[in-house]
Design a protein around this motif. Structure first.
Motif, PDB file in Angstrom:
ATOM      1  N   HIS A 294       0.621  -1.026   0.122  1.00 22.96           N
ATOM      2  CA  HIS A 294      -0.024   0.016   0.104  1.00 22.96           C
ATOM      3  C   HIS A 294       0.909   1.234  -0.150  1.00 22.96           C
ATOM      4  O   HIS A 294       0.422   2.408  -0.248  1.00 22.96           O
ATOM      5  CB  HIS A 294      -0.839   0.071   1.149  1.00 22.96           C
ATOM      6  N   ASN A 295       2.204   1.194   0.072  1.00 25.83           N
ATOM      7  CA  ASN A 295       3.003   2.253   0.259  1.00 25.83           C
ATOM      8  C   ASN A 295       2.251   3.343   1.138  1.00 25.83           C
ATOM      9  O   ASN A 295       2.554   4.632   1.013  1.00 25.83           O
ATOM     10  CB  ASN A 295       3.214   2.962  -1.024  1.00 25.83           C
ATOM     11  N   ALA A 296       1.930   2.941   2.408  1.00 26.45           N
ATOM     12  CA  ALA A 296       1.222   3.742   3.284  1.00 26.45           C
ATOM     13  C   ALA A 296       1.992   3.563   4.768  1.00 26.45           C
ATOM     14  O   ALA A 296       1.647   4.400   5.535  1.00 26.45           O
ATOM     15  CB  ALA A 296      -0.264   3.362   3.241  1.00 26.45           C
ATOM     16  N   GLY A 297       2.675   2.531   4.977  1.00 29.19           N
ATOM     17  CA  GLY A 297       3.548   2.466   6.129  1.00 29.19           C
ATOM     18  C   GLY A 297       4.806   2.096   6.217  1.00 29.19           C
ATOM     19  O   GLY A 297       5.745   3.010   6.405  1.00 29.19           O
ATOM     20  N   ARG A 298       5.275   0.775   5.860  1.00 28.36           N
ATOM     21  CA  ARG A 298       6.465   0.363   5.985  1.00 28.36           C
ATOM     22  C   ARG A 298       7.381   0.944   5.239  1.00 28.36           C
ATOM     23  O   ARG A 298       8.378   1.550   5.436  1.00 28.36           O
ATOM     24  CB  ARG A 298       6.558  -1.019   5.679  1.00 28.36           C
ATOM     25  N   SER A 299       7.230   1.037   3.801  1.00 27.99           N
ATOM     26  CA  SER A 299       7.887   1.758   2.857  1.00 27.99           C
ATOM     27  C   SER A 299       8.242   3.322   3.066  1.00 27.99           C
ATOM     28  O   SER A 299       8.940   3.939   2.717  1.00 27.99           O
ATOM     29  CB  SER A 299       7.392   1.404   1.448  1.00 27.99           C
ATOM     30  N   GLN A 300       6.941   3.852   3.664  1.00 28.24           N
ATOM     31  CA  GLN A 300       7.066   5.430   3.516  1.00 28.24           C
ATOM     32  C   GLN A 300       8.022   5.707   4.965  1.00 28.24           C
ATOM     33  O   GLN A 300       8.838   6.599   4.945  1.00 28.24           O
ATOM     34  CB  GLN A 300       5.839   5.672   3.946  1.00 28.24           C
ATOM     35  N   MET A 301       7.820   4.725   6.247  1.00 26.89           N
ATOM     36  CA  MET A 301       8.741   5.052   7.359  1.00 26.89           C
ATOM     37  C   MET A 301      10.218   4.785   6.832  1.00 26.89           C
ATOM     38  O   MET A 301      11.200   5.424   7.170  1.00 26.89           O
ATOM     39  CB  MET A 301       8.437   4.103   8.483  1.00 26.89           C
ATOM     40  N   ALA A 302      10.638   3.665   6.087  1.00 30.22           N
ATOM     41  CA  ALA A 302      11.956   3.308   5.617  1.00 30.22           C
ATOM     42  C   ALA A 302      12.578   4.581   4.671  1.00 30.22           C
ATOM     43  O   ALA A 302      13.580   4.715   4.988  1.00 30.22           O
ATOM     44  CB  ALA A 302      11.818   1.929   4.742  1.00 30.22           C
ATOM     45  N   ALA A 303      11.687   4.958   3.570  1.00 32.02           N
ATOM     46  CA  ALA A 303      12.221   5.843   2.988  1.00 32.02           C
ATOM     47  C   ALA A 303      12.417   7.181   3.671  1.00 32.02           C
ATOM     48  O   ALA A 303      13.378   7.752   3.639  1.00 32.02           O
ATOM     49  CB  ALA A 303      11.096   6.130   1.696  1.00 32.02           C
ATOM     50  N   ALA A 304      11.533   7.501   4.630  1.00 28.90           N
ATOM     51  CA  ALA A 304      11.775   8.610   5.320  1.00 28.90           C
ATOM     52  C   ALA A 304      13.152   8.771   6.297  1.00 28.90           C
ATOM     53  O   ALA A 304      14.034   9.630   6.424  1.00 28.90           O
ATOM     54  CB  ALA A 304      10.709   9.011   6.252  1.00 28.90           C
ATOM     55  N   PHE A 305      13.274   7.573   7.012  1.00 27.68           N
ATOM     56  CA  PHE A 305      14.576   7.290   7.773  1.00 27.68           C
ATOM     57  C   PHE A 305      15.715   7.302   6.856  1.00 27.68           C
ATOM     58  O   PHE A 305      16.889   8.154   7.053  1.00 27.68           O
ATOM     59  CB  PHE A 305      14.527   5.878   8.490  1.00 27.68           C
ATOM     60  N   LEU A 306      15.802   6.536   5.555  1.00 28.53           N
ATOM     61  CA  LEU A 306      16.825   6.833   4.664  1.00 28.53           C
ATOM     62  C   LEU A 306      17.163   8.313   4.177  1.00 28.53           C
ATOM     63  O   LEU A 306      18.396   8.640   4.305  1.00 28.53           O
ATOM     64  CB  LEU A 306      16.741   5.803   3.417  1.00 28.53           C
TER      65      LEU A 306
ATOM     66  N   LEU B 295      -0.330   1.849  18.152  1.00 31.02           N
ATOM     67  CA  LEU B 295       0.657   2.549  18.308  1.00 31.02           C
ATOM     68  C   LEU B 295       1.948   1.848  18.652  1.00 31.02           C
ATOM     69  O   LEU B 295       3.223   1.896  18.155  1.00 31.02           O
ATOM     70  CB  LEU B 295       0.673   3.969  18.872  1.00 31.02           C
ATOM     71  N   ALA B 296       1.843   1.137  19.758  1.00 29.45           N
ATOM     72  CA  ALA B 296       2.861   0.368  20.273  1.00 29.45           C
ATOM     73  C   ALA B 296       3.339  -0.728  19.384  1.00 29.45           C
ATOM     74  O   ALA B 296       4.655  -0.725  19.356  1.00 29.45           O
ATOM     75  CB  ALA B 296       2.253  -0.543  21.623  1.00 29.45           C
ATOM     76  N   THR B 297       2.630  -1.158  18.624  1.00 30.43           N
ATOM     77  CA  THR B 297       2.901  -2.403  17.481  1.00 30.43           C
ATOM     78  C   THR B 297       3.850  -1.638  16.268  1.00 30.43           C
ATOM     79  O   THR B 297       4.991  -1.989  16.045  1.00 30.43           O
ATOM     80  CB  THR B 297       1.770  -3.177  16.955  1.00 30.43           C
ATOM     81  N   VAL B 298       3.348  -0.471  16.158  1.00 28.29           N
ATOM     82  CA  VAL B 298       3.964   0.447  14.804  1.00 28.29           C
ATOM     83  C   VAL B 298       5.452   0.906  15.513  1.00 28.29           C
ATOM     84  O   VAL B 298       6.179   1.162  14.508  1.00 28.29           O
ATOM     85  CB  VAL B 298       2.999   1.466  14.584  1.00 28.29           C
ATOM     86  N   ARG B 299       5.418   1.161  16.592  1.00 26.26           N
ATOM     87  CA  ARG B 299       6.720   1.760  17.009  1.00 26.26           C
ATOM     88  C   ARG B 299       7.740   0.569  17.010  1.00 26.26           C
ATOM     89  O   ARG B 299       8.941   0.921  16.752  1.00 26.26           O
ATOM     90  CB  ARG B 299       6.485   1.972  18.483  1.00 26.26           C
ATOM     91  N   ARG B 300       7.222  -0.484  17.316  1.00 28.15           N
ATOM     92  CA  ARG B 300       8.359  -1.596  17.353  1.00 28.15           C
ATOM     93  C   ARG B 300       8.705  -2.136  15.805  1.00 28.15           C
ATOM     94  O   ARG B 300       9.786  -2.032  15.516  1.00 28.15           O
ATOM     95  CB  ARG B 300       7.634  -3.008  17.634  1.00 28.15           C
ATOM     96  N   ILE B 301       7.717  -1.800  14.888  1.00 30.06           N
ATOM     97  CA  ILE B 301       8.019  -1.966  13.470  1.00 30.06           C
ATOM     98  C   ILE B 301       8.855  -0.779  13.024  1.00 30.06           C
ATOM     99  O   ILE B 301      10.067  -0.902  12.272  1.00 30.06           O
ATOM    100  CB  ILE B 301       6.545  -1.959  12.835  1.00 30.06           C
ATOM    101  N   ARG B 302       8.738   0.318  13.380  1.00 28.75           N
ATOM    102  CA  ARG B 302       9.476   1.502  13.071  1.00 28.75           C
ATOM    103  C   ARG B 302      10.933   1.306  13.732  1.00 28.75           C
ATOM    104  O   ARG B 302      11.804   1.866  12.883  1.00 28.75           O
ATOM    105  CB  ARG B 302       8.831   3.042  13.815  1.00 28.75           C
ATOM    106  N   ASP B 303      11.126   0.807  14.783  1.00 30.02           N
ATOM    107  CA  ASP B 303      12.394   0.756  15.148  1.00 30.02           C
ATOM    108  C   ASP B 303      13.169  -0.284  14.530  1.00 30.02           C
ATOM    109  O   ASP B 303      14.413  -0.289  14.276  1.00 30.02           O
ATOM    110  CB  ASP B 303      12.363   0.454  16.743  1.00 30.02           C
ATOM    111  N   ASP B 304      12.605  -1.398  14.047  1.00 25.37           N
ATOM    112  CA  ASP B 304      13.063  -2.307  13.165  1.00 25.37           C
ATOM    113  C   ASP B 304      13.652  -1.898  11.778  1.00 25.37           C
ATOM    114  O   ASP B 304      14.545  -2.208  11.516  1.00 25.37           O
ATOM    115  CB  ASP B 304      12.139  -3.600  12.993  1.00 25.37           C
ATOM    116  N   ILE B 305      12.470  -1.065  11.289  1.00 26.79           N
ATOM    117  CA  ILE B 305      12.818  -0.328  10.071  1.00 26.79           C
ATOM    118  C   ILE B 305      14.166   0.479  10.024  1.00 26.79           C
ATOM    119  O   ILE B 305      15.008   0.505   9.335  1.00 26.79           O
ATOM    120  CB  ILE B 305      11.633   0.305   9.696  1.00 26.79           C
TER     121      ILE B 305
END
Length: 137
Positions: free
Chosen positions: A13-25, A110-120
């Motif tokens: 969906h380019n709405a979560g994981r890939s957006q967070m990864a791109a922003a971090f990079l 939010l707690a789950t997304v934080r975990r995903i965010r930190d992994d990314i």
């Protein structure tokens, strides 16, 4: 690879994981990496819980817009990182592909997304090391 490698993050969906990864990079590479993200079936907007989780790190993704993956976008990339899009991603010989197995933040709290965010973030920092780019922070 050219002096500024190009990285494409792809999820459904380019709405979560890939957006967070791109922003971090983008944040950590300081302009030394060309960064794109796209989805095989883009959502209408970025996941608001992902926006909140990233805001906690000082990175604002609220204005980002999910984008449709095209063969041209893949072809322009030195590294393509997939996150759950399976066989729907186009393949081009000579392009480096990585598959990051990450939970989907869609519908998560939010707690789950934080975990995903930190992994990314951890994975993006590792990618920068592989690319020979020292993180700015």
């Amino acid at each position: 690879m050219s002096s500024a490698p190009s990285v494409l993050f792809v999820c459904v969906h380019n709405a979560g994981r890939s957006q967070m990864a791109a922003a971090f990079l983008i944040h950590l590479a300081g302009g030394r990496v060309r960064v794109r993200s796209a989805g095989t079936a883009p959502a209408g907007s970025v996941n608001p819980v992902a926006v909140e989780a990233m805001r906690e790190t000082g990175i604002d993704i609220s204005a980002r817009i999910p984008t449709l993956l095209t063969a041209g976008t893949v072809e322009l990339s030195d590294v393509v990182i997939t996150m759950g899009c399976g066989d729907t991603c186009p393949y081009f010989p000579g392009t480096r592909y990585l598959d990051w197995q990450l939970d989907d933040p869609a519908g998560a709290d939010l707690a789950t997304v934080r975990r995903i965010r930190d992994d990314i973030e951890r994975r993006v920092r590792g990618l920068l090391t592989e690319l020979g780019v020292t993180p700015t922070v």
